[in-house]
Write a protein that holds these residues in place. Structure first.
Motif, PDB file in Angstrom:
ATOM      1  N   LYS A 188       0.769  -1.456   0.070  1.00 18.37           N
ATOM      2  CA  LYS A 188      -0.071   0.098  -0.092  1.00 18.37           C
ATOM      3  C   LYS A 188       0.913   1.346   0.174  1.00 18.37           C
ATOM      4  O   LYS A 188       0.364   2.279  -0.661  1.00 18.37           O
ATOM      5  CB  LYS A 188      -0.862  -0.078   1.252  1.00 18.37           C
ATOM      6  CG  LYS A 188      -1.909   1.197   1.332  1.00 18.37           C
ATOM      7  CD  LYS A 188      -2.855   1.025   2.344  1.00 18.37           C
ATOM      8  CE  LYS A 188      -3.942   2.087   2.338  1.00 18.37           C
ATOM      9  NZ  LYS A 188      -4.760   2.174   3.679  1.00 18.37           N
ATOM     10  N   GLY A 219       2.007   1.888  -3.332  1.00 15.54           N
ATOM     11  CA  GLY A 219       0.795   2.222  -4.366  1.00 15.54           C
ATOM     12  C   GLY A 219       0.834   3.544  -4.802  1.00 15.54           C
ATOM     13  O   GLY A 219       0.062   3.869  -5.705  1.00 15.54           O
ATOM     14  N   ASP A 220       1.698   4.361  -4.316  1.00 16.80           N
ATOM     15  CA  ASP A 220       1.581   6.052  -4.695  1.00 16.80           C
ATOM     16  C   ASP A 220       2.903   6.126  -5.653  1.00 16.80           C
ATOM     17  O   ASP A 220       4.012   6.050  -5.317  1.00 16.80           O
ATOM     18  CB  ASP A 220       1.613   6.894  -3.624  1.00 16.80           C
ATOM     19  CG  ASP A 220       1.518   8.094  -4.041  1.00 16.80           C
ATOM     20  OD1 ASP A 220       0.316   8.805  -4.108  1.00 16.80           O
ATOM     21  OD2 ASP A 220       2.569   9.068  -4.263  1.00 16.80           O
TER      22      ASP A 220
END
Length: 124
Positions: free
Chosen positions: A37, A40-41
């Motif tokens: 997560k 994920g950017d």
């Protein structure tokens, strides 16, 4: 020319089992999802790449902020997310903060996705 990440062989690491060997437990999936997560950017992925490109050396936050079109507080937020996920660590020295990769935290993410054990006959 773009910066290339160094690839480390984690095939002998005892951190986790690749998905091709057995399914993840719920607890292992939750632990690994935190790292994925965080990655994920696009800004965080680039930050991790810039830090990793130092081949184990530290990088000053002042060298990271110039690589982005976003402001310093946004970079600080993304670095905090990576730190909270346990992927990087840092140390303040005077007014600057220096960052480095935690290889033992990245190894489970890498090993989980390792499909090299699959036969080329079954790969699509």
């Amino acid at each position: 020319m773009g910066t290339q990440l160094r690839i480390t062989d984690v095939s002998t690491a005892a951190c986790c089992t690749p998905m091709v060997d057995e399914a993840l437990t719920a607890a292992a999936a939750a632990d690994l999802a935190r790292g994925f997560k965080a990655l994920g950017d696009p800004v965080r992925l680039r930050l991790l790449s810039l830090i990793a490109a130092r081949a184990g050396d530290e990088v000053c936050v002042c060298d990271l902020t110039d690589a982005f079109d976003v402001k310093g507080p946004t970079i600080s937020h993304h670095l905090k997310v990576l730190r909270d996920a346990g992927l990087i660590d840092c140390e303040r020295r005077g007014t600057w903060v220096y960052y480095w990769i935690i290889p033992t935290a990245l190894a489970p993410l890498s090993q989980l996705l390792d499909t090299s054990a699959l036969s080329t006959a079954t790969a699509r």
